[in-house]
Design a protein around this motif. Structure first.
Motif, PDB file in Angstrom:
ATOM      1  N   VAL A 191       5.206   5.779  -1.480  1.00  0.00           N
ATOM      2  CA  VAL A 191       4.257   4.671  -1.351  1.00  0.00           C
ATOM      3  C   VAL A 191       3.628   4.657   0.035  1.00  0.00           C
ATOM      4  O   VAL A 191       2.407   4.497   0.192  1.00  0.00           O
ATOM      5  N   ALA A 192       4.464   4.833   1.071  1.00  0.00           N
ATOM      6  CA  ALA A 192       3.942   4.821   2.441  1.00  0.00           C
ATOM      7  C   ALA A 192       2.943   5.953   2.659  1.00  0.00           C
ATOM      8  O   ALA A 192       1.883   5.751   3.268  1.00  0.00           O
ATOM      9  N   GLU A 193       3.264   7.132   2.174  1.00  0.00           N
ATOM     10  CA  GLU A 193       2.358   8.270   2.343  1.00  0.00           C
ATOM     11  C   GLU A 193       1.040   8.034   1.624  1.00  0.00           C
ATOM     12  O   GLU A 193      -0.033   8.363   2.136  1.00  0.00           O
ATOM     13  N   TYR A 194       1.100   7.434   0.442  1.00  0.00           N
ATOM     14  CA  TYR A 194      -0.124   7.157  -0.311  1.00  0.00           C
ATOM     15  C   TYR A 194      -0.981   6.125   0.425  1.00  0.00           C
ATOM     16  O   TYR A 194      -2.192   6.305   0.587  1.00  0.00           O
ATOM     17  N   PHE A 195      -0.353   5.044   0.880  1.00  0.00           N
ATOM     18  CA  PHE A 195      -1.095   4.018   1.617  1.00  0.00           C
ATOM     19  C   PHE A 195      -1.710   4.608   2.885  1.00  0.00           C
ATOM     20  O   PHE A 195      -2.836   4.272   3.261  1.00  0.00           O
ATOM     21  N   LYS A 196      -0.965   5.462   3.558  1.00  0.00           N
ATOM     22  CA  LYS A 196      -1.464   6.061   4.795  1.00  0.00           C
ATOM     23  C   LYS A 196      -2.724   6.871   4.518  1.00  0.00           C
ATOM     24  O   LYS A 196      -3.712   6.783   5.254  1.00  0.00           O
ATOM     25  N   LYS A 197      -2.709   7.664   3.451  1.00  0.00           N
ATOM     26  CA  LYS A 197      -3.886   8.461   3.099  1.00  0.00           C
ATOM     27  C   LYS A 197      -5.074   7.584   2.723  1.00  0.00           C
ATOM     28  O   LYS A 197      -6.231   7.993   2.898  1.00  0.00           O
ATOM     29  N   ARG A 198      -4.781   6.411   2.201  1.00  0.00           N
ATOM     30  CA  ARG A 198      -5.847   5.486   1.803  1.00  0.00           C
ATOM     31  C   ARG A 198      -6.309   4.591   2.947  1.00  0.00           C
ATOM     32  O   ARG A 198      -7.164   3.730   2.748  1.00  0.00           O
ATOM     33  N   GLY A 199      -5.730   4.783   4.126  1.00  0.00           N
ATOM     34  CA  GLY A 199      -6.118   3.966   5.265  1.00  0.00           C
ATOM     35  C   GLY A 199      -5.590   2.548   5.219  1.00  0.00           C
ATOM     36  O   GLY A 199      -6.112   1.664   5.913  1.00  0.00           O
ATOM     37  N   GLN A 200      -4.549   2.308   4.435  1.00  0.00           N
ATOM     38  CA  GLN A 200      -3.957   0.980   4.305  1.00  0.00           C
ATOM     39  C   GLN A 200      -2.842   0.830   5.354  1.00  0.00           C
ATOM     40  O   GLN A 200      -1.649   0.890   5.044  1.00  0.00           O
ATOM     41  N   THR A 201      -3.251   0.622   6.594  1.00  0.00           N
ATOM     42  CA  THR A 201      -2.289   0.643   7.692  1.00  0.00           C
ATOM     43  C   THR A 201      -1.254  -0.468   7.575  1.00  0.00           C
ATOM     44  O   THR A 201      -0.051  -0.230   7.740  1.00  0.00           O
ATOM     45  N   ALA A 202      -1.684  -1.701   7.309  1.00  0.00           N
ATOM     46  CA  ALA A 202      -0.741  -2.818   7.225  1.00  0.00           C
ATOM     47  C   ALA A 202       0.279  -2.598   6.114  1.00  0.00           C
ATOM     48  O   ALA A 202       1.482  -2.863   6.296  1.00  0.00           O
ATOM     49  N   ALA A 203      -0.178  -2.105   4.964  1.00  0.00           N
ATOM     50  CA  ALA A 203       0.737  -1.849   3.847  1.00  0.00           C
ATOM     51  C   ALA A 203       1.679  -0.693   4.167  1.00  0.00           C
ATOM     52  O   ALA A 203       2.850  -0.702   3.777  1.00  0.00           O
ATOM     53  N   THR A 204       1.175   0.317   4.865  1.00  0.00           N
ATOM     54  CA  THR A 204       2.024   1.436   5.267  1.00  0.00           C
ATOM     55  C   THR A 204       3.131   0.950   6.189  1.00  0.00           C
ATOM     56  O   THR A 204       4.310   1.312   6.030  1.00  0.00           O
ATOM     57  N   ILE A 205       2.769   0.131   7.157  1.00  0.00           N
ATOM     58  CA  ILE A 205       3.756  -0.414   8.090  1.00  0.00           C
ATOM     59  C   ILE A 205       4.804  -1.229   7.342  1.00  0.00           C
ATOM     60  O   ILE A 205       6.008  -1.157   7.644  1.00  0.00           O
ATOM     61  N   GLU A 206       4.382  -1.990   6.340  1.00  0.00           N
ATOM     62  CA  GLU A 206       5.321  -2.788   5.569  1.00  0.00           C
ATOM     63  C   GLU A 206       6.341  -1.901   4.859  1.00  0.00           C
ATOM     64  O   GLU A 206       7.529  -2.235   4.769  1.00  0.00           O
ATOM     65  N   MET A 207       5.908  -0.737   4.355  1.00  0.00           N
ATOM     66  CA  MET A 207       6.837   0.184   3.714  1.00  0.00           C
ATOM     67  C   MET A 207       7.832   0.757   4.718  1.00  0.00           C
ATOM     68  O   MET A 207       9.025   0.872   4.440  1.00  0.00           O
ATOM     69  N   PHE A 208       7.358   1.102   5.906  1.00  0.00           N
ATOM     70  CA  PHE A 208       8.272   1.598   6.933  1.00  0.00           C
ATOM     71  C   PHE A 208       9.280   0.529   7.323  1.00  0.00           C
ATOM     72  O   PHE A 208      10.462   0.816   7.528  1.00  0.00           O
ATOM     73  N   ARG A 209       8.832  -0.709   7.428  1.00  0.00           N
ATOM     74  CA  ARG A 209       9.739  -1.792   7.795  1.00  0.00           C
ATOM     75  C   ARG A 209      10.787  -2.000   6.700  1.00  0.00           C
ATOM     76  O   ARG A 209      11.982  -2.174   6.997  1.00  0.00           O
ATOM     77  N   ALA A 210      10.363  -1.988   5.449  1.00  0.00           N
ATOM     78  CA  ALA A 210      11.292  -2.199   4.346  1.00  0.00           C
ATOM     79  C   ALA A 210      12.285  -1.052   4.211  1.00  0.00           C
ATOM     80  O   ALA A 210      13.440  -1.261   3.830  1.00  0.00           O
ATOM     81  N   ALA A 211      11.852   0.165   4.537  1.00  0.00           N
ATOM     82  CA  ALA A 211      12.728   1.335   4.390  1.00  0.00           C
ATOM     83  C   ALA A 211      13.808   1.381   5.456  1.00  0.00           C
ATOM     84  O   ALA A 211      14.856   2.002   5.258  1.00  0.00           O
ATOM     85  N   GLY A 212      13.587   0.744   6.591  1.00  0.00           N
ATOM     86  CA  GLY A 212      14.580   0.748   7.655  1.00  0.00           C
ATOM     87  C   GLY A 212      14.837   2.144   8.193  1.00  0.00           C
ATOM     88  O   GLY A 212      13.926   2.960   8.334  1.00  0.00           O
ATOM     89  N   SER A 213      16.103   2.443   8.438  1.00  0.00           N
ATOM     90  CA  SER A 213      16.461   3.730   9.050  1.00  0.00           C
ATOM     91  C   SER A 213      16.282   4.909   8.105  1.00  0.00           C
ATOM     92  O   SER A 213      16.372   6.061   8.541  1.00  0.00           O
TER      93      SER A 213
END
Length: 412
Positions: A191-213
């Motif tokens: 999901v994060a990689e897809y959002f990143k390619k789509r320029g969805q920065t806020a959503a990408t960051i949310e995926m990184f935050r939810a994924a944790g370590s």
């Protein structure tokens, strides 16, 4: 002919794996059917089915060729015969479901798809097929429930599932997250990689935050990408997932060099871009200006004078006056390019906003110094760096030791 061959591809891979399961007469008819499929040759497929009417493989191959010749009702009748002959074979039920959906009998296709899932509940493909049938039938909730199971069994399917959710929602990140409901590192990554390619920065960051370590490596890479793109605020948000900010902390990170730091990590801590063997960085507890330790820099030969010895990115406000206070001491520093502390604006071609004079070769104990500067209108971050003055040659020798401590950046 091309259209015929393309129509056969979907079923062919499922069919050919069963051709060696049968005895002599059935084996010959299966071989004949396989040749009919690869040719393709409808007459040969009919001969194969006649030779072994109880062989489900020949039935499904004949059905595939009939379907390719636009005789879908006859094809489905052979698919139905195949599942009757081998009712525990999930692949045959999948073939039947596919044909029924193409014929427009969606409910029958869903029923057949559910049978395939029940026969192979831990396999990805039955869930994938049933999920897609349900989505195409307008039953997105049930469809994505099946697709999530497919993705959990085979992570390679996840990008396609994410794209389906994106296209179905007209590009709504919230819908994608709800449809995928990521719980595993693989799902978060997709999901994060897809959002990143789509320029969805806020959503990408949310995926990184939810994924944790679980996504430390990918998060570090994303921080570096954002910094390279001069998206400093977003980069800082991602970096702080693993470096939570203290609301009462100073603007700089570890300005007193009190903790061990990964100097190779992209972000807003201390970084060492110059990895020359003749440079050594260490925490020195022997005589800090304050706290437990200071940073010691030992110079012992040639190094690239154009690269910062150590630096830190700091988010700042535009059109604002700041003051940096710091302490240093030196011992027998000799070079054609002496060290200096420099403040540059990476958003404006590394424009120098302020710097100290060249640090003296030797000091008697600690000295304090101050740099006053004002950020330009376009500034969102500055870089504080221990830099060397220009030398006559890029690889400029330097010898001696330098200590730094008590960096304190304040708005004035």
């Amino acid at each position: 002919m091309r259209k015929l061959k393309d129509s056969l591809l979907v079923g062919a891979l499922f069919i050919l794996s069963f051709l060696t399961w049968h005895s002599a007469r059935a084996g010959y008819s299966s071989l004949l059917a396989a040749n009919a499929l690869s040719t393709p040759n409808l007459a040969a497929a009919k001969r194969a089915a006649a030779l072994s009417p109880g062989n489900p493989t020949t039935r499904v191959i004949l059905g595939a060729l009939l379907e390719a010749n636009d005789d879908r009702p006859a094809a489905i009748s052979h698919y139905q015969l195949a599942v009757q002959l081998r009712p525990q074979d999930y692949v045959l039920w999948m073939q039947l479901a596919r044909g029924q959906e193409l014929e427009g009998n969606t409910e029958a296709a869903i029923d057949s798809g559910r049978v395939a899932v029940s026969l192979a509940p831990f396999y990805a493909q039955p869930h994938w097929q049933l999920g897609n049938i349900l989505v195409r039938a307008g039953r997105a909730d049930g469809g994505f429930s099946e697709l999530r199971l497919a993705g959990s069994s085979d992570a390679k399917l996840l990008p396609g599932i994410v794209d389906l959710a994106w296209q179905l929602s007209g590009g709504k990140a919230e819908y994608v997250i709800q449809a995928i409901q990521p719980r595993t590192p693989e799902a978060y990554r997709a999901v994060a990689e897809y959002f990143k390619k789509r320029g969805q920065t806020a959503a990408t960051i949310e995926m990184f935050r939810a994924a944790g370590s679980a996504m430390d490596q990918e998060r570090r890479a994303y921080v570096a990408e954002l910094i390279t793109a001069r998206q400093f605020s977003d980069a800082a948000t991602v970096w702080r997932i693993s470096h939570p900010a203290d609301p009462d902390s100073p603007l700089m990170f570890d300005g007193g060099f009190e903790a061990e730091t990964d100097l190779d990590e992209p972000g807003f801590g201390w970084r060492a871009a110059n990895h020359a063997a003749q440079l050594k960085l260490s925490l020195d507890n022997s005589n800090p200006r304050e706290g437990r330790s200071s940073l010691r820099v030992d110079f012992n030969g040639e190094s690239n004078a154009s690269l910062p010895v150590i630096s830190q990115l700091v988010l700042l406000e535009p059109k604002t006056h700041y003051q940096l206070q710091l302490a240093f001491r030196t011992e027998n520093v000799v070079s054609g390019g002496l060290p200096t502390i420099m403040i540059v604006d990476p958003s404006n071609n590394n424009k120098v906003l302020g710097q100290t004079d060249a640090l003296p070769q030797t000091t008697e104990g600690w000295r304090n110094t101050t740099i006053d500067f004002t950020t330009p209108e376009s500034t969102s971050a500055i870089q504080i760096a221990l830099q060397r003055q220009p030398c006559a040659t890029p690889q400029c020798p330097i010898f001696g030791s330098l200590w730094l401590d008590k960096f304190d950046l304040q708005k004035r």
